[in-house]
Write a protein that holds these residues in place. Structure first.
Motif, PDB file in Angstrom:
ATOM      1  N   MET A  41      44.820  53.826  16.810  1.00  0.00           N
ATOM      2  CA  MET A  41      45.789  54.257  17.814  1.00  0.00           C
ATOM      3  C   MET A  41      45.449  55.605  18.452  1.00  0.00           C
ATOM      4  N   ARG A  44      46.434  53.945  22.822  1.00  0.00           N
ATOM      5  CA  ARG A  44      47.531  53.048  22.493  1.00  0.00           C
ATOM      6  C   ARG A  44      48.354  52.800  23.753  1.00  0.00           C
ATOM      7  N   GLY A  45      49.329  51.877  23.619  1.00  0.00           N
ATOM      8  CA  GLY A  45      50.088  51.457  24.788  1.00  0.00           C
ATOM      9  C   GLY A  45      49.313  50.304  25.427  1.00  0.00           C
ATOM     10  N   ALA A  46      50.018  49.213  25.718  1.00  0.00           N
ATOM     11  CA  ALA A  46      49.337  47.957  26.058  1.00  0.00           C
ATOM     12  C   ALA A  46      48.311  48.068  27.200  1.00  0.00           C
ATOM     13  N   PRO A  47      48.670  48.598  28.381  1.00  0.00           N
ATOM     14  CA  PRO A  47      47.668  48.613  29.455  1.00  0.00           C
ATOM     15  C   PRO A  47      46.474  49.512  29.141  1.00  0.00           C
ATOM     16  N   ARG A  87      43.716  45.044  17.315  1.00  0.00           N
ATOM     17  CA  ARG A  87      45.190  45.022  17.227  1.00  0.00           C
ATOM     18  C   ARG A  87      45.652  43.659  17.755  1.00  0.00           C
ATOM     19  N   THR A 167      54.270  52.759  32.664  1.00  0.00           N
ATOM     20  CA  THR A 167      55.116  51.623  33.055  1.00  0.00           C
ATOM     21  C   THR A 167      56.569  52.100  33.210  1.00  0.00           C
ATOM     22  N   GLN A 194      56.052  58.265  18.805  1.00  0.00           N
ATOM     23  CA  GLN A 194      55.467  58.327  20.152  1.00  0.00           C
ATOM     24  C   GLN A 194      56.436  58.950  21.155  1.00  0.00           C
ATOM     25  N   ASP A 235      54.563  44.852  25.102  1.00  0.00           N
ATOM     26  CA  ASP A 235      53.204  44.600  24.612  1.00  0.00           C
ATOM     27  C   ASP A 235      52.783  43.161  24.843  1.00  0.00           C
ATOM     28  N   ASN A 245      57.894  44.402  21.987  1.00  0.00           N
ATOM     29  CA  ASN A 245      57.664  45.818  22.298  1.00  0.00           C
ATOM     30  C   ASN A 245      57.878  46.616  21.010  1.00  0.00           C
ATOM     31  N   LYS A 246      57.658  47.915  21.094  1.00  0.00           N
ATOM     32  CA  LYS A 246      57.739  48.792  19.919  1.00  0.00           C
ATOM     33  C   LYS A 246      58.998  48.507  19.102  1.00  0.00           C
TER      34      LYS A 246
END
Ligand code: MRU
Length: 358
Positions: A41, A44-47, A87, A167, A194, A235, A245-246
């Protein structure tokens, strides 16, 4: 710099395991290093994971000693497997790696050098598209924000928005830039914090007023009438609109419904996975229990305590008011509007025709 940046054949990442003001830069020169940065990580973060993985594929092409195209494609397949294993939940990772594999397989690329150059260009394109996509989502989403609104936000959806918009944070930033006076309630986002570490820093940089709250305090503020809208990232979005999502997002969505507060998901269409029918089919990452039992290496539970650490949860589509994408805001019925956004309607019509035996 951007959080994910290509520099003279090296991928440079702002290490998100550190406090952002420390600006520790991680340099990745191999696909193995990129996979490790995703797994731990640092990115990190999907995009952002998707963009980093694309550069991982470009690095695999550059580092491969293959002198013929078939051997290079085999090396790329191996790198794809490695990156995809880093991941499991954020589908942007798989989307970006598959897009790179498709580009490599392009008939028009005759020799290994052409493939290498095409893959570097494609990874740069994916990263640039991401920034443009974020700006568009910001524009659509900001239409939902009114002057004076308080927005509840979970996790970090910027990675890092000061440079890349982000986002949900992109929507917040755009509304702020439009002159709307807004306040953000920032969920701290246990266990990896985060929200408190990254989102709070980004909002400080942007000059947007905010208050960090413990995750468990969200219901308190909603019940007091202090929250006008909830904005979260995603995600993976299943074909029926269920959203991973988280962890903690599902709780917020149920609370928002109870209090009549609109709940919006902000995600590019690359986060939608039409091959995952619903939320039950989304793989949820289980991370090390030490992330729950310790903070910054300091134990917060008695020795011998065990912990469970699902990194994400699934919010059923029925709790979601709308999904803000770069193509517009999708409203229920999500399955239909998702298919339209992905341009899959034509195929569906053919299926219907086939089913009817025409
Ligand atoms: C642009 S961010 C959307 C999601 O990726 C974000 O909300 C999130 O859950 C991030 O999880 P993380 O485990 O920090 O990678």
């Amino acid at each position: 710099m951007r959080s994910v940046e290509w520099h003279d054949g090296v991928l440079r990442l702002i290490d998100q395991r550190r406090l952002p003001h420390e600006m520790v830069i991680l340099e990745c020169e191999t696909p193995e290093a990129v996979a490790e940065a995703i797994r731990t990580m640092a990115v990190r973060g999907a995009p952002a994971i998707g963009a980093a993985a694309a550069f991982g594929m470009a690095l695999a092409a550059l580092r491969s000693p293959a002198s013929d195209r078939a051997a290079l494609l085999r090396d790329l397949e191996a790198a794809a497997r490695l990156l995809k294993a880093s991941r499991p939940t954020a589908v942007n990772l798989f989307w970006a790696v598959d897009r790179m594999l498709r580009r490599a397989a392009d008939e028009g690329l005759e020799d290994p050098q052409a493939v290498r150059e095409a893959l570097v260009a494609e990874a740069i394109r994916i990263a640039e598209e991401d920034v443009e996509t974020n700006r568009r989502m910001g524009q659509y989403g900001a239409t939902l924000i009114r002057d004076g609104d308080t927005i509840l936000h979970h996790c970090n959806t910027g990675a890092l928005a000061t440079v890349d918009y982000g986002t949900a944070l992109g929507v917040i930033r755009t509304a702020h830039e439009q002159g709307k006076r807004i306040h953000v309630l920032v969920d701290e986002t246990r266990p990896r914090l985060q929200g408190a570490r990254l989102t709070a820093w980004e909002l400080l940089q942007l000059g947007i007023p905010f208050t960090v709250i413990a995750d468990g305090a969200a219901g308190y503020f909603m019940r007091k009438g202090k929250v006008n809208i909830v904005l979260v990232g995603a995600d993976r979005i299943a074909a029926n609109g269920d959203v991973a999502n988280k962890v903690g997002t599902y709780t917020l969505a149920v609370l928002a419904r109870e209090h009549g507060i609109p709940f919006y998901v902000v995600a590019p269409t690359s986060t939608i996975d039409p091959n995952t029918p619903n939320g039950d089919a989304i793989p949820i990452e289980e991370r090390d229990e030490r992330e729950v039992l310790e903070i910054e290496g300091v134990p917060i539970a008695p020795r011998g305590a065990r912990a469970a650490n699902p990194a994400f949860d699934v919010t059923p589509a029925r709790y979601i008011t709308g999904i803000i994408t770069e193509k517009g805001i999708l409203y229920p019925p999500f399955d239909l509007h998702i298919r339209r956004a992905l341009g899959l309607e034509q195929e569906d019509l053919r299926d219907v025709v086939a089913l009817r035996g025409l």
